[in-house]
Design a protein around this motif. Structure first.
Motif, PDB file in Angstrom:
ATOM      1  N   LYS A   1      42.913  46.910  42.262  1.00  0.00           N
ATOM      2  CA  LYS A   1      41.602  46.529  41.749  1.00  0.00           C
ATOM      3  C   LYS A   1      41.575  46.460  40.229  1.00  0.00           C
ATOM      4  CE  LYS A   1      37.893  47.210  43.807  1.00  0.00           C
ATOM      5  NZ  LYS A   1      36.608  47.609  44.364  1.00  0.00           N
ATOM      6  N   GLN A   2      42.366  47.289  39.561  1.00  0.00           N
ATOM      7  CA  GLN A   2      42.346  47.291  38.107  1.00  0.00           C
ATOM      8  C   GLN A   2      43.239  46.184  37.566  1.00  0.00           C
ATOM      9  OE1 GLN A   2      42.197  52.100  38.165  1.00  0.00           O
ATOM     10  NE2 GLN A   2      42.728  51.216  36.208  1.00  0.00           N
ATOM     11  N   ARG A   3      42.935  45.780  36.348  1.00  0.00           N
ATOM     12  CA  ARG A   3      43.726  44.728  35.705  1.00  0.00           C
ATOM     13  C   ARG A   3      44.968  45.369  35.086  1.00  0.00           C
ATOM     14  NH1 ARG A   3      39.213  40.925  32.595  1.00  0.00           N
ATOM     15  NH2 ARG A   3      38.120  40.249  34.476  1.00  0.00           N
ATOM     16  N   LEU A   4      46.046  45.347  35.845  1.00  0.00           N
ATOM     17  CA  LEU A   4      47.305  45.932  35.399  1.00  0.00           C
ATOM     18  C   LEU A   4      48.332  44.832  35.198  1.00  0.00           C
ATOM     19  CD1 LEU A   4      47.592  48.934  37.902  1.00  0.00           C
ATOM     20  CD2 LEU A   4      46.724  49.002  35.561  1.00  0.00           C
ATOM     21  N   ASP A   5      49.299  45.092  34.317  1.00  0.00           N
ATOM     22  CA  ASP A   5      50.440  44.197  34.206  1.00  0.00           C
ATOM     23  C   ASP A   5      51.099  44.093  35.585  1.00  0.00           C
ATOM     24  OD1 ASP A   5      53.465  43.723  33.822  1.00  0.00           O
ATOM     25  OD2 ASP A   5      52.670  43.245  31.833  1.00  0.00           O
ATOM     26  N   PRO A   6      51.421  42.873  36.051  1.00  0.00           N
ATOM     27  CA  PRO A   6      51.999  42.732  37.400  1.00  0.00           C
ATOM     28  C   PRO A   6      53.236  43.592  37.624  1.00  0.00           C
ATOM     29  CG  PRO A   6      51.398  40.583  36.512  1.00  0.00           C
ATOM     30  CD  PRO A   6      51.214  41.570  35.399  1.00  0.00           C
ATOM     31  N   VAL A   7      54.069  43.745  36.587  1.00  0.00           N
ATOM     32  CA  VAL A   7      55.267  44.570  36.733  1.00  0.00           C
ATOM     33  C   VAL A   7      54.863  46.027  36.940  1.00  0.00           C
ATOM     34  CG1 VAL A   7      57.411  45.307  35.639  1.00  0.00           C
ATOM     35  CG2 VAL A   7      56.572  42.980  35.283  1.00  0.00           C
TER      36      VAL A   7
END
Length: 474
Positions: free
Chosen positions: A384-390
């Motif tokens: 749900k949070q905007r995290l770096d895909p890696v």
């Protein structure tokens, strides 16, 4: 075939910064007939064509600094007829043409407004729009281009023009309308409260309660101590450290304490005044805030709902959360990328040898927001949070207690540790988010309609179509 560009427009309003007066448009000197050379002929400064070489086309409307030609209206009406079929055939022709003309007028006014605002659409954005349409039609680009070529109603150039115009309008409305629409927490609370009051009478509630009484005439210190005690118990319940029923059995002084505070099923009509204000606002499994009435301080947990419109009938939303720490190393003027990567590798070796993650984070991490807390990121929701895909992929692969390998992100080199995993019930939050979207859409539509009316009222529009009847479309 019919191609749809899903631009996800939402409307909102801002005062327009211009007023086009009739005299301004009249001075452009548009004739009743117009020699059509290309689509660019809707510009006031388009070069006149030679009558002997071109087919004359009628002007059906002067819109701001441009015109709408009869051929454009005919094409738009034909597309509507092809799409709507018998429904369009049942409408009187002059009404249908009037409605379509109103739509063309509003589209032209919005495009002119966007161009006056300096809004631009890049070729990459147009290409992206075409790619989305192809995807929506389950085609790759080659298949889609062949399908467009086989469709006699629209060429690829016309499709690109249509996409550009739709993107222009979308950007304009986001700028002038949607950016001005906001939904506050108070708006959401009022909506939910009203909805709960409307539905409460037709529902039954299964409730547990903890009551800490306050005797009449108690001093301030006693009252505050009682509140603080129940607040502390609530925090333990919400954190999942203790079960509500166990706390009720141990601490509640209500008559249902021995049953874990279970008050059984209660009809909405017969909730006490204090419960009526609280219980209908809860989702199943949710614990209320501490509240007070003439008996003392209460804490309730909603076990279940049944009856009309019950939240229990809505899908439960469970979200996985990971308790996470990280160490982030960023290259800088003193430590280049290679040295930063090597330092990260050395830290990872020390972690593997048993060094404390939090201590190393405090010593080495370049994340100033978390370094002093031992790299503690708290409970993270990877999906749900905007995290770096890696970062997201690394997090999802870790079990509690595991440490990730060194990996590179846009910020630098990162090492993660997951200390715990849990699933949290976010049904209530999901319901609030749905309400927020609903209210936002309602406000956007309302404000957008006002904005469109204002846009038309302030622009110069001279309709010259014979038999035109205003339809309210503008």
């Amino acid at each position: 075939m019919r191609y749809l560009l899903a631009t996800g427009l939402a409307l909102a309003i801002t005062p327009l910064a211009f007023v086009c007066l009739p005299a301004a448009a009249q001075s452009l000197g548009f004739p009743d007939d117009y020699s059509l050379m290309s689509r660019s002929s809707d510009r006031a400064d388009a070069a006149p064509a030679q009558p002997s070489a071109q087919t004359l086309d009628k002007i059906v409307a002067v819109v701001g600094n441009g015109v709408i030609l009869e051929s454009e209206l005919d094409q738009a009406v034909a597309r509507i007829r092809a799409r709507a079929g018998q429904r369009a055939d049942q409408m009187p022709p002059n009404i249908l043409r009037s409605q379509v003309l109103d739509q063309l007028i509003m589209q032209r006014l919005q495009i002119q407004r966007a161009e006056e605002r300096g809004i631009e659409v890049s070729q990459q954005e147009i290409d992206g729009g075409i790619a989305r349409i192809a995807q929506q039609n389950n085609m790759d680009m080659q298949q889609f281009m062949r399908a467009v070529a086989a469709d006699s109603s629209m060429t690829m150039d016309q499709l690109r023009t249509q996409i550009r115009e739709e993107l222009l309008v979308s950007k304009l409305r986001r700028q002038e309308v949607m950016s001005k629409v906001s939904v506050s927490d108070e708006d959401v609370d009022r909506y939910l409260e009203n909805q709960s009051l409307r539905n409460a009478q037709d529902r039954e509630y299964r409730v547990r309660q903890i009551l800490l009484p306050v005797v009449p005439g108690a001093d301030t210190a006693t009252i505050e101590a009682t509140r603080d005690k129940l607040e502390a118990l609530r925090q333990q319940i919400v954190d999942g450290d203790v079960d509500f029923a166990e706390v009720a059995a141990d601490y509640s002084e209500g008559e249902n304490a021995a049953e874990g505070g279970d008050m059984g099923w209660m009809e909405g009509d017969y909730l006490t005044r204090s419960l009526r204000d609280v219980v209908p606002t809860l989702a199943p499994g949710e614990t209320s805030e501490v509240f007070r009435d003439d008996q003392g301080f209460h804490l309730v947990q909603l076990e279940d709902i049944r009856g009309n419109g019950a939240l229990a009938d809505q899908p439960k939303v469970m979200v996985e959360e990971l308790q996470t720490r990280h160490i982030l190393l960023k290259p800088n003027e003193i430590r280049d990328d290679e040295r930063t990567r090597e330092l990260a590798r050395q830290i990872r070796e020390r972690l593997e040898a048993g060094d404390d993650f939090a201590a190393l984070a405090r010593e080495y991490s370049d994340d100033s927001a978390t370094a002093n807390q031992g790299g503690d990121l708290g409970w993270v929701q990877p999906r749900k949070q905007r995290l770096d895909p890696v970062t997201r992929r690394q997090l999802e692969a870790l079990a509690p207690g595991e440490v990730s390998p060194v990996f590179q992100t846009n910020e630098g080199y990162e090492i993660l540790k997951v200390t715990d995993r849990r699933e949290r019930d976010q049904t209530r939050e999901a319901a609030r988010e749905r309400v927020r979207r609903t209210l936002g859409e309602q406000k956007s539509v309302e404000e957008g309609e006002l904005w469109l009316r204002k846009l038309r009222d302030e622009a110069y529009v001279d309709v010259r179509m014979p038999g035109y009847q205003a339809t309210g479309g503008g």
